[in-house]
Design an enzyme around this catalytic site. Sequence first.
Site, short mmCIF file in Angstrom:
data_model
loop_
_atom_site.label_atom_id
_atom_site.label_comp_id
_atom_site.label_asym_id
_atom_site.label_seq_id
_atom_site.Cartn_x
_atom_site.Cartn_y
_atom_site.Cartn_z
N ASN A 9 0.87 -1.19 0.00
CA ASN A 9 0.00 0.00 0.00
C ASN A 9 0.90 1.23 0.00
O ASN A 9 1.49 1.57 1.02
CB ASN A 9 -0.89 -0.03 1.26
CG ASN A 9 -1.73 1.24 1.40
OD1 ASN A 9 -1.75 2.08 0.50
ND2 ASN A 9 -2.41 1.37 2.53
N LYS A 11 0.16 4.24 -0.20
CA LYS A 11 -0.46 5.42 0.40
C LYS A 11 -0.23 6.64 -0.53
O LYS A 11 -0.20 6.48 -1.74
CB LYS A 11 0.05 5.64 1.82
CG LYS A 11 -0.10 4.35 2.66
CD LYS A 11 0.04 4.53 4.12
CE LYS A 11 -0.18 3.19 4.82
NZ LYS A 11 -0.12 3.26 6.27
N HIS A 96 -9.51 1.01 4.74
CA HIS A 96 -8.24 1.19 5.46
C HIS A 96 -8.47 2.10 6.67
O HIS A 96 -9.30 3.02 6.61
CB HIS A 96 -7.19 1.78 4.51
CG HIS A 96 -5.82 1.76 5.11
ND1 HIS A 96 -5.40 2.73 5.99
CD2 HIS A 96 -4.80 0.87 5.00
CE1 HIS A 96 -4.16 2.43 6.38
NE2 HIS A 96 -3.78 1.32 5.79
N GLU A 98 -6.91 4.54 7.72
CA GLU A 98 -6.76 5.97 7.42
C GLU A 98 -8.02 6.52 6.76
O GLU A 98 -8.40 7.67 6.97
CB GLU A 98 -5.50 6.19 6.56
CG GLU A 98 -4.23 6.03 7.40
CD GLU A 98 -3.06 5.40 6.68
OE1 GLU A 98 -3.00 5.43 5.44
OE2 GLU A 98 -2.17 4.87 7.38
N GLU A 168 -5.28 -5.04 10.41
CA GLU A 168 -4.26 -4.03 10.66
C GLU A 168 -4.57 -3.33 11.97
O GLU A 168 -5.40 -2.40 11.99
CB GLU A 168 -4.24 -2.99 9.53
CG GLU A 168 -3.94 -3.56 8.17
CD GLU A 168 -3.39 -2.49 7.22
OE1 GLU A 168 -2.25 -2.65 6.77
OE2 GLU A 168 -4.09 -1.50 6.97
N GLY A 174 2.45 2.35 10.84
CA GLY A 174 3.36 3.49 10.72
C GLY A 174 4.05 3.87 12.02
O GLY A 174 4.65 4.94 12.11
N SER A 214 3.52 -2.12 10.32
CA SER A 214 4.96 -2.17 10.54
C SER A 214 5.60 -3.50 10.15
O SER A 214 6.51 -3.97 10.83
CB SER A 214 5.31 -1.80 11.98
OG SER A 214 4.89 -0.47 12.27
P1 13P Z 1 3.09 0.45 7.74
O1 13P Z 1 3.64 -0.83 7.16
O2 13P Z 1 3.81 1.67 7.30
O3 13P Z 1 2.93 0.34 9.23
O4 13P Z 1 1.60 0.61 7.15
C1 13P Z 1 0.73 -0.46 7.22
C2 13P Z 1 -0.48 -0.14 6.44
O5 13P Z 1 -1.26 0.72 6.79
C3 13P Z 1 -0.69 -0.88 5.19
O6 13P Z 1 -1.98 -0.67 4.69
#
Ligand code: 13P
Length: 251
Positions: A9, A11, A96, A98, A168, A174, A214
């Site tokens: 992803n 982002k 997601h 976010e 997740e 993150g 992560s």
């Molecule tokens: P990170 O791997 O940066 O923690 O992000 C995970 C994520 O949100 C994947 O969709």
Amino acid sequence: MRKKVIAGNWKMYMDIAGAVNLITGIKAGLNKDSLNCDVVICPPAVNLETANELVKNSPIGLGAQNMYFEDQGAFTGEISAPMLKAVGCGYVILGHSERRTIFGEKDELINKKVIKALASGLTPIFCIGETLEERENGTTFSVVKTQITEGLKGVSADDITKVIVAYEPVWAIGTGKTASPEQAQEVHKYIRTMLSEMYGSDKADSVTIQYGGSVKPENAAELLGQPDIDGALVGGACLKADSFLAIIHAV
Ligand code: 13P
């Protein structure tokens, strides 16, 4: 046997030049002969067309990070399932954390998107997970249960095996704070038990459940070695070809 799926992803990172560079690097380093997982990249929407040209005739699948549930209309800023199909997408990330927290998406909306993706022949990567506060007050299972029941409402037994569920934990996204393999496995097992209650154990056993939060080359093998962890949804570590490849080759 469930196939493991490693998805990146991206982002809101990478312009066109960055995307070309990253995809070229992934393609060059992918060990096709020993690949035993599906690989998917989900770049920002403006890069999908270019990405599609680059991943053609490669084992890399293409996904989007979001979509709307209508085919077309006056929905400024949105992108539809047929539009994603037309640029070569086979997958779409939905719900997601976010999208849920920053853009206020609720289970009901996410459910409409999941149904639309399935009807359009896109594989939804349906994201769920608890916040730190929810984990600390002991409501992880009930939060995940609501997200699954509401988010997958109306998904048939035939279609459930076409859904990828991505667990997740929000506190692990993150932050560099990965769920331990045991913590992740515990929730993955719970998700599979729920799916089994909803669709029967044969169906539940065929659903790919990814872990995200992560994931890095250093922790991928141990996480992916858990019985109910069928892949990873990778954020930060998918933005460099080397680390994304190391995760893929850890399968
Ligand atoms: P990170 O791997 O940066 O923690 O992000 C995970 C994520 O949100 C994947 O969709």
